[in-house]
Structures are given as structure tokens and as C-alpha cells.
Design an enzyme around this catalytic site. Structure first.
Site, PDB file in Angstrom:
ATOM      1  N   ASP A 219       0.792  -1.087  -0.090  1.00  7.09           N
ATOM      2  CA  ASP A 219       0.140   0.038   0.099  1.00  7.09           C
ATOM      3  C   ASP A 219       0.756   1.065  -0.067  1.00  7.09           C
ATOM      4  O   ASP A 219       1.635   1.652   0.859  1.00  7.09           O
ATOM      5  CB  ASP A 219      -0.958   0.027   1.119  1.00  7.09           C
ATOM      6  CG  ASP A 219      -1.913   1.101   1.231  1.00  7.09           C
ATOM      7  OD1 ASP A 219      -1.824   2.138   0.917  1.00  7.09           O
ATOM      8  OD2 ASP A 219      -3.189   0.303   1.270  1.00  7.09           O
ATOM      9  N   HIS A 310      -7.798  -1.681  -9.721  1.00  6.30           N
ATOM     10  CA  HIS A 310      -7.603  -0.371  -8.684  1.00  6.30           C
ATOM     11  C   HIS A 310      -6.410   0.078  -9.186  1.00  6.30           C
ATOM     12  O   HIS A 310      -6.399   1.527  -9.260  1.00  6.30           O
ATOM     13  CB  HIS A 310      -7.240  -1.179  -7.238  1.00  6.30           C
ATOM     14  CG  HIS A 310      -6.994   0.126  -6.359  1.00  6.30           C
ATOM     15  ND1 HIS A 310      -7.867   0.997  -6.010  1.00  6.30           N
ATOM     16  CD2 HIS A 310      -5.910   0.572  -5.914  1.00  6.30           C
ATOM     17  CE1 HIS A 310      -7.381   1.820  -4.912  1.00  6.30           C
ATOM     18  NE2 HIS A 310      -6.083   1.475  -5.212  1.00  6.30           N
TER      19      HIS A 310
END
Length: 404
Positions: A219, A310
Site C-alpha cells: 500500500d 484498482h
């Protein structure tokens, strides 16, 4: 609004303040470093981050292992003069705590001796500008984010007049700092919400490694490079004086449906994200930071990276739309009948929320496979004033100008 006399007397200096301190602490002697043992010679515990400088710490600082965010609402009657007093108090306390020294009115001074790279970042919501009579100084981007269809926002995690972001590599350092800073502000503010998050502990992963969130994915791979891409994060000479060296902060609480994510196989997860879970490499690459080839197709002529993956939706061809992500995972106690209360405290810093963050979020809102398992339940936007220069207090250039 009036100040609590014993606490404020410390800021006036002089021997009389020391006597006031003893009374304020219930008859205890004023803090004396010579009477308390130095902290253990531990590299993690001794490490410090400078509080003073042209920019506030806790933005470009290498992320610490733990963080707490406390949003505060101004009490009725707080005006610009009261905000000046509060900023003076916080400036002094932050300088001491981040150096591993107790605050002047610290009733648990021993807890301050292990700073563990403590940083405190202060943000202003729109309410500060209203209370101070400085609406003309409020940036146009300092407002609640526009409504997004994926949002299920709860008041318990949204908005606020002031924000304290407190980070360190030790939870005790954070707990003590939050306690001291909020205790000293009781005559000015009330707590609106508190959020806590974590990353890998010091030494658990190589320095500079991208953290994994609770869905198992890396992330924050595509982040601006500190010292190279500063223009997308920090305001320069073109900004109002108080915002030079400042930035904006978006805080979003994103709940993750880990129970249904558990049912998705590895291929499905990687298809959803557009990256390999083990290396973080795009499905068209080999290494984490390889640029995704969004034009690549498979043997059937279908995109290798799905049009709703994404990584594709989060990507922009405009280099000025990048943001600096500094998120932390959360895993809270669950309510009866539930199995998880987990997710991401998504924190981003950018020069302009409207020009940088909002376009990115609109793309994700329109079409993103990951939306099936993630739900924003909290949202807040803050302006982060420039740092504290010698002889200044926090936000002095906004609240009183350049005078000392």
C-alpha cells in the site's frame, strides 16, 4: 475565554512560574531532569525527529510504526487570541516531547524520556478560520470533500476544527503525548474523534519497504519522492505566508470487508488490484515499481490489467495529480456478533486537495473493483500550516503575522 492560571504561568517564564508549577502538580516539586534516570540506551527509543523547521514533521518523515489522530472541536468563545495561546502551549510542549523531555506541566515526566521518533503534526479545519475571523485566509480547497457514491460516512469519524497527528515507534510515547497535548487544551477544545493505526514495527521489514495493508497488498507504491517531487506536496513562495512550507491533509477511514475478501482466491485478488500480491509488481511487470502497461492485452485480446482494476483507476497521466500517501492499518475490538472491525486510516498529503486528491477519488468512485470490499466511513480535510521557525510558535504567520 480565560486560561487556567497555573498552566499558562509556565509560558511567562521566571521563578514565579516554577512555584506555580509545584502547586499545579499537587505539591510535587517541579520537573528536574537530574532526579530521574536517563532512558535506557536503546536505539529505537532514543531516536528523535526535529520539531522545528520550515515544514512540520510527520509528513515527509519516514513513517513510524504507530499513529494516533485526534480531531478536536473548538469550544464556544474561542477566538483568535485564545488560538494564539493554545498554539504557544502546543509549540512548547511539542518541542520538548519530541526531544525526549517532559512538558512544563507534565505530571508523568518519566513517560516522556523515550521519544522513539515522536512527531506531532497540527492541522486546521475550516472552523479555525471562522473562529479567528480569518475566512479570507482559508484556502478554497479547505472544505469537506464532495459526496462520493462509495461513501458511507459516519459523524463519529468525520470533520473537526483541529487535528493532532501523533506518530512514533512506541505506543507509550504516543499515548503520553496525546494525553499531555489534549489535557493542556481542555479550556479551548473538546475531542471529536480519535483514530489509531499501526504499521510494521521497527526492524520487522527493510528500511523504506512499502507497507502491506490488512488485505495483504503493498500500500503506497506510487508515492512522490521526498526531495524530488516536493512541488506536488508542499506550498512554496506562491502561497500565503502562513502556508509556505505547508500542505493539505486528507484523512479517510476505510473499512475493509475481510470476511468476504477471504473467499477470493489469489488470482481474483490480483485481478482486482492489478498487481501481484507477493512482489507488488503490476501484472504486466516484474518489480514493484515497474510502470503498469495499461495497453497490454492477453492471448484473447483482453486487457492484462482490467479496465476496473484498482491500479488502473488510481493512475493518472497528469504528474501533478500525485499525492503522498501515509496510511496506517487499524484492527479494533469487534462488536458482539461481528468478526472483524478492520481497515485503513488513509492519510494523504498534497498541495491542493481539489486539484490532486478529488480527481483521483472520482476515478475510484466511478469504477474500481476494490470498492466491493472497501467502504469509506470517515472523512476529514485539514490545512497543515508551515513549520515553526526560530522564535515562532505554530501558525504564528496566520494568527498574528510575522511579528514575534
Amino acid at each position: 475565554m480565560t486560561d487556567a492560571v497555573p498552566r499558562r504561568s509556565f509560558l511567562q517564564g521566571g521563578a514565579a512560574a516554577v512555584g506555580g508549577a509545584a502547586l499545579a502538580l499537587g505539591g510535587r516539586a517541579a520537573w528536574d531532569a537530574s532526579t530521574t534516570a536517563a532512558p535506557a540506551p536503546d536505539a529505537v527509543g532514543r531516536a528523535t525527529e526535529p520539531a522545528a523547521g520550515p515544514r512540520q514533521a510527520g509528513v515527509a518523515t519516514a513513517p513510524q510504526s504507530f499513529a494516533t489522530w485526534v480531531a478536536l472541536d473548538l469550544l464556544d468563545g474561542v477566538d483568535r487570541a485564545a488560538l494564539v495561546r493554545l498554539m504557544r502551549i502546543w509549540t512548547d510542549d511539542i518541542a520538548r516531547l519530541t526531544a525526549g523531555r517532559p512538558g512544563l506541566a507534565d505530571t508523568e515526566p518519566e513517560l516522556a524520556l523515550v521519544p522513539a521518533r515522536l512527531t506531532v503534526t497540527v492541522g486546521f479545519g475550516p472552523g479555525v478560520f471562522r473562529a479567528a475571523g480569518l475566512e479570507a485566509q482559508r484556502p478554497a480547497w479547505l472544505a469537506p470533500l464532495p459526496a462520493f457514491t462509495v461513501d458511507r460516512l459516519e459523524a463519529a469519524w468525520s470533520d473537526g476544527d483541529l487535528l493532532l497527528q501523533v506518530c512514533a515507534d512506541d505506543e507509550m510515547a504516543i499515548s503520553h503525548a496525546v494525553r499531555l497535548l489534549t489535557k493542556g487544551a481542555r479550556t479551548f477544545v473538546s475531542v471529536r474523534w480519535t483514530q489509531r493505526g499501526f504499521r510494521p514495527s521497527p526492524g520487522a521489514t527493510p528500511p523504506g519497504a512499502t507497507m502491506r495493508n490488512l488485505m495483504g497488498q503493498l500500500d503506497g507504491t506510487v508515492n512522490p519522492v521526498v526531495g524530488v517531487d516536493d512541488a506536488v506536496v508542499w506550498h512554496g513562495a506562491e502561497a500565503a505566508d502562513w502556508l509556505v512550507g505547508g500542505t493539505s491533509m486528507v484523512v479517510r477511514r476505510i473499512a475493509m470487508d475481510l470476511d468476504t475478501w477471504d473467499l477470493v482466491d489469489r488470482a481474483g485478488r490480483e485481478f482486482t488490484i492489478g498487481r501481484r500480491l507477493d512482489t507488488g509488481a503490476p501484472l504486466t511487470g516484474t518489480h514493484e515499481r515497474d510502470v503498469p502497461d495499461l495497453d497490454a492485452v492477453d492471448a484473447l485480446g483482453l486487457p492484462v490489467i482490467d479496465t476496473a482494476a484498482h491500479v488502473r483507476r488510481a493512475r493518472s497521466t497528469d504528474p501533478d495529480q500525485r499525492i503522498l500517501r501515509r496510511g496506517y492499518s487499524y484492527d479494533d475490538a469487534t462488536a458482539a456478533g461481528t468478526s472483524t472491525d478492520s481497515g485503513l486510516v488513509f492519510v494523504s498529503f498534497q498541495r491542493d486537495v481539489t486539484a490532486q486528491y478529488v480527481p483521483l477519488q472520482r476515478r475510484l468512485d466511478d469504477l474500481d473493483l476494490l470498492n466491493r470490499w472497501t467502504t469509506p466511513i470517515g472523512s476529514a480535510v485539514f490545512a497543515v500550516p508551515g513549520g515553526v521557525l526560530p522564535g515562532e510558535f505554530l501558525a504564528q504567520r496566520l494568527l498574528v503575522g510575522n511579528g514575534r
